[in-house]
Enzyme design. Structure first.
Site, PDB file in Angstrom:
ATOM      1  N   LYS A  45      36.921   1.224  -6.621  1.00  0.00           N
ATOM      2  CA  LYS A  45      35.921   2.120  -6.043  1.00  0.00           C
ATOM      3  C   LYS A  45      36.139   3.504  -6.630  1.00  0.00           C
ATOM      4  O   LYS A  45      37.179   4.127  -6.412  1.00  0.00           O
ATOM      5  CB  LYS A  45      36.034   2.168  -4.518  1.00  0.00           C
ATOM      6  CG  LYS A  45      34.901   2.962  -3.876  1.00  0.00           C
ATOM      7  CD  LYS A  45      35.003   2.985  -2.358  1.00  0.00           C
ATOM      8  CE  LYS A  45      33.761   3.619  -1.754  1.00  0.00           C
ATOM      9  NZ  LYS A  45      33.462   4.951  -2.290  1.00  0.00           N
ATOM     10  N   HIS A 441       4.986  -0.010   8.303  1.00  0.00           N
ATOM     11  CA  HIS A 441       4.361   1.078   7.549  1.00  0.00           C
ATOM     12  C   HIS A 441       5.440   2.109   7.227  1.00  0.00           C
ATOM     13  O   HIS A 441       6.299   2.395   8.070  1.00  0.00           O
ATOM     14  CB  HIS A 441       3.241   1.728   8.359  1.00  0.00           C
ATOM     15  CG  HIS A 441       2.097   0.806   8.655  1.00  0.00           C
ATOM     16  ND1 HIS A 441       0.841   1.003   8.144  1.00  0.00           N
ATOM     17  CD2 HIS A 441       2.031  -0.335   9.400  1.00  0.00           C
ATOM     18  CE1 HIS A 441       0.035   0.032   8.570  1.00  0.00           C
ATOM     19  NE2 HIS A 441       0.737  -0.793   9.334  1.00  0.00           N
ATOM     20  N   LYS A 497      -9.079  -4.409   4.494  1.00  0.00           N
ATOM     21  CA  LYS A 497     -10.379  -4.365   3.822  1.00  0.00           C
ATOM     22  C   LYS A 497     -10.294  -3.796   2.420  1.00  0.00           C
ATOM     23  O   LYS A 497     -11.162  -4.082   1.587  1.00  0.00           O
ATOM     24  CB  LYS A 497     -11.347  -3.498   4.641  1.00  0.00           C
ATOM     25  CG  LYS A 497     -11.668  -4.014   6.023  1.00  0.00           C
ATOM     26  CD  LYS A 497     -12.765  -3.171   6.655  1.00  0.00           C
ATOM     27  CE  LYS A 497     -12.373  -1.702   6.739  1.00  0.00           C
ATOM     28  NZ  LYS A 497     -13.442  -0.839   7.289  1.00  0.00           N
ATOM     29  N   ARG A 568      -3.689  -9.218  11.767  1.00  0.00           N
ATOM     30  CA  ARG A 568      -5.090  -9.564  11.599  1.00  0.00           C
ATOM     31  C   ARG A 568      -5.227 -11.088  11.603  1.00  0.00           C
ATOM     32  O   ARG A 568      -4.238 -11.796  11.397  1.00  0.00           O
ATOM     33  CB  ARG A 568      -5.644  -8.975  10.297  1.00  0.00           C
ATOM     34  CG  ARG A 568      -5.667  -7.441  10.271  1.00  0.00           C
ATOM     35  CD  ARG A 568      -5.985  -6.915   8.882  1.00  0.00           C
ATOM     36  NE  ARG A 568      -5.987  -5.455   8.844  1.00  0.00           N
ATOM     37  CZ  ARG A 568      -7.070  -4.689   8.936  1.00  0.00           C
ATOM     38  NH1 ARG A 568      -8.258  -5.268   9.077  1.00  0.00           N
ATOM     39  NH2 ARG A 568      -6.975  -3.376   8.898  1.00  0.00           N
TER      40      ARG A 568
END
Length: 621
Positions: A45, A441, A497, A568
């Site tokens: 590391k 979202h 849409k 939806r």
């Protein structure tokens, strides 16, 4: 020799390739012990700055873990990388300064960046692209073999990160005895995932992490400070984490005093015991420091802290409390630890899709969704009783989601912080599903710097009655406009849409500039073709036209994430596609939850190569 044979003897012209775009980096999970077994590779590391180095066309660039271009800071590494015998490559690694004993030092790196950049090395530990080929789906051992092959022996500035197979615990003991930082353990057979997947683990010799500097206490012997007051984000709130008064040189003290002076504020930045912060000078939380310490008390403050240096590659919002996980839980095979209750509950009534099927979809898509949706503030669309019942947005949480869903503190307009949700693991996604989430979202910025956008999104939203052909034409129109001003884009069917036209950006421009750019471009398009486009917000003005929604490009606004399911009918999915596919795709809800296998396969293939470039900056308009 004939002319024909002379032509045949000419060497073929080498096709040059542009430097690859930045990719989200894979992150390691802190664990309490080194994982056992031969399926793990173990590396040192290193104590430095994480960098991606992109090479192509005889040039190179260096990017921080959040995608900022730091090529100027690491000019010697960039110059050496440009000379590698490759057409193009994307290397992942760490910029370090090594001493004669092979130990890297963050403090030495800080000093080198200020005055001696030529002594900085780049330790390369992964190879994500080579000569135009995406390598991220190959096992780690194969990627490292290809990486070793392109790094010449004796290269002074760019080195290969050696590893061992198995025996990680023994390696950790030897590293700790030598005063090194710890061990990184990686699944040998795993693909590269640009998030915190559990495939990379870190075990530390000493405890250390970043803290926010929230104030300082004065010295009774000089005009400088006696100690720095530290804060850490814990469950989305910035809280007091103690003080640090050792580890400073006089030059560093003077430098810090100069940087802290313009950040002073009258009100306390955190709540702290009055006796511990008597006479405190409080600061706006803008500076991040790396601190070593022995342990954290039950009250959440540090024991025996020591200052190591400032972290200019990290923003205060992204500094969260890091706790050790049990290695046996994290290193277990891919099975999730999240229990999904009521798996048979139907949440899409028109197609009888259940909560269990939704969870299985997100579990399958997590590796390809997290590089897009992980480590950025998110808003959830929760529908606990199914999509046909009451649904609601949620962006804050008081802790009811548990440890797998995390929080980042973000300053609101009135000056106080609010804890915004984010996830960075598959279990984080599944916990949200268990809590009734269908849609994800996200902000147009990552938690590393929430003030700078890493994408530009134009949501083309058709009025009722317009067919998909109108949306298709609009998408190509926007593609051509953005390309004409230097921005490459990709389309995404939203599952709703419309179509999103997305341009990835280097996180450089701040929100006012991004919003102004998007607004002016949307209005210019609407003015030039008012019969087909509008940028007007009132719905009454959108009749028969496509609304160019530019408001996704502002602070706090969200857009549906790639691969998110929509609440939806028939459970459609938002999915990136190519511009070639845009020519023939039949609808914005073309993909649905049943296409999980195809979506994973598409994301893991070359089908979607050319999704724009993450090295783009916002042009002048």
């Amino acid at each position: 020799m004939s002319r024909l044979s002379a032509k045949a003897a000419k060497p073929a012209r080498t096709v040059t390739l542009a430097p690859p775009a930045f990719r989200p980096v894979q992150l390691a999970t802190l664990v309490d012990a080194v994982p056992t077994g031969s399926r793990w590779l173990h590396e040192m590391k290193y104590d430095g700055y994480r960098l991606e180095v992109a090479i192509g066309d005889g040039k190179a660039r260096a990017y921080t873990r959040s995608g900022l271009d730091w090529s100027d800071k690491f000019a010697d590494i960039v110059a050496q990388a440009a000379g590698l015998k490759v057409r193009s490559a994307l290397l992942d690694g760490e910029a370090v300064v090594m001493d004669e004993h092979g130990r890297s030092s963050f403090q030495a790196l800080q000093g080198a960046l200020k005055g001696a950049p030529a002594i900085i090395d780049f330790i390369a530990f992964d190879l994500l692209e080579l000569d135009g080929e995406d390598l991220t789906n190959l096992p780690l051992v194969e990627r490292k073999a290809k990486l070793r092959a392109i790094l010449p022996d004796g290269e002074p500035r760019i080195r290969f990160s050696e590893h061992i197979e198995g025996n990680g615990e023994k390696l950790l003991h030897s590293f700790c005895d030598a005063g090194l930082e710890g061990v990184i353990s990686k699944r040998a057979d795993a693909r590269y995932i640009g998030s915190r997947s559990g495939g990379w683990l870190k075990t530390k010799c000493i405890k250390r992490q970043e803290f926010v500097i929230v104030g300082w206490t004065p010295s009774d012997k000089s005009r400088a400070f006696r100690s720095l007051i530290l804060g850490i984000h814990d469950k989305g709130e910035l809280r007091y984490a103690g003080k640090v008064g050792t580890g400073f040189t006089m030059d560093e003290i003077l430098s810090l005093m100069e940087r802290m002076k313009p950040l002073e504020r009258k009100e306390p930045t955190v709540k702290a015991p009055r006796a511990e912060v008597r006479g405190a000078h409080w600061l706006k939380p803008a500076l991040v420091a790396e601190i070593a310490y022995t342990e954290m008390t039950n009250e959440g403050t540090l024991r025996h802290p020591s200052y190591l240096g400032l972290r200019e590659d990290k923003k205060p919002e992204a500094v969260v409390l890091e706790t050790e996980a049990h290695v046996a839980e994290v290193a277990a095979p891919a099975a999730s630890k999240v229990k999904i209750s009521n798996r048979d509950r139907v949440i899409f009534p028109e197609s009888s899709i259940t909560k269990g099927q939704l969870a299985d979809y997100y579990a399958a898509l997590a590796p390809v969704m997290l590089p897009w949706a992980g480590s950025r503030p998110i808003s959830l669309v929760r529908c606990p009783q199914g999509r046909a019942k009451k649904c609601f947005f949620q962006k804050h949480d008081a802790g009811s989601f548990g440890d797998t869903v995390k929080h980042v503190g973000i300053m609101e307009k009135d000056g106080h912080e609010e804890p915004y949700l984010f996830v960075d693991t598959s279990d984080g996604l599944l916990t949200c599903v268990q809590m009734g989430t269908i849609e994800f979202h996200g902000w147009g910025a990552r938690i590393e710097d929430v003030e700078k956008a890493d994408r530009l999104v134009f949501d083309l939203d058709p009025d009722e009655g317009l067919d998909f052909e109108a949306v298709r034409k609009a998408a190509f129109h926007f593609r051509d406009i953005l390309k004409s001003i230097g921005l490459e884009t990709f389309p995404m069917v939203t599952g709703g849409k419309g179509i999103h036209v997305i341009a990835p950006l280097v996180p450089q421009a701040e929100w006012p500039e991004v919003k102004d750019f998007a607004r002016r471009l949307a209005q210019a398009v609407a003015q030039s073709d008012p019969a087909n486009f509008t940028a007007a917000l009132p719905k009454v003005q959108r009749k028969g036209r496509i609304f160019v929604d530019y408001l996704r490009n502002q602070r706090g606004a969200t857009a549906v994430m790639p691969y998110a399911v929509r609440a939806r009918p028939e459970a459609p999915v938002a999915a990136p596609i190519t511009w070639k596919e845009m020519e023939t795709i039949d609808a914005p809800n073309h993909f649905h939850i049943g296409d999980a296998g195809e979506l994973v396969k598409r994301a893991s293939s070359k089908v979607l190569a050319g999704w724009g470039r993450a090295d783009q900056v916002l042009p002048d308009l």
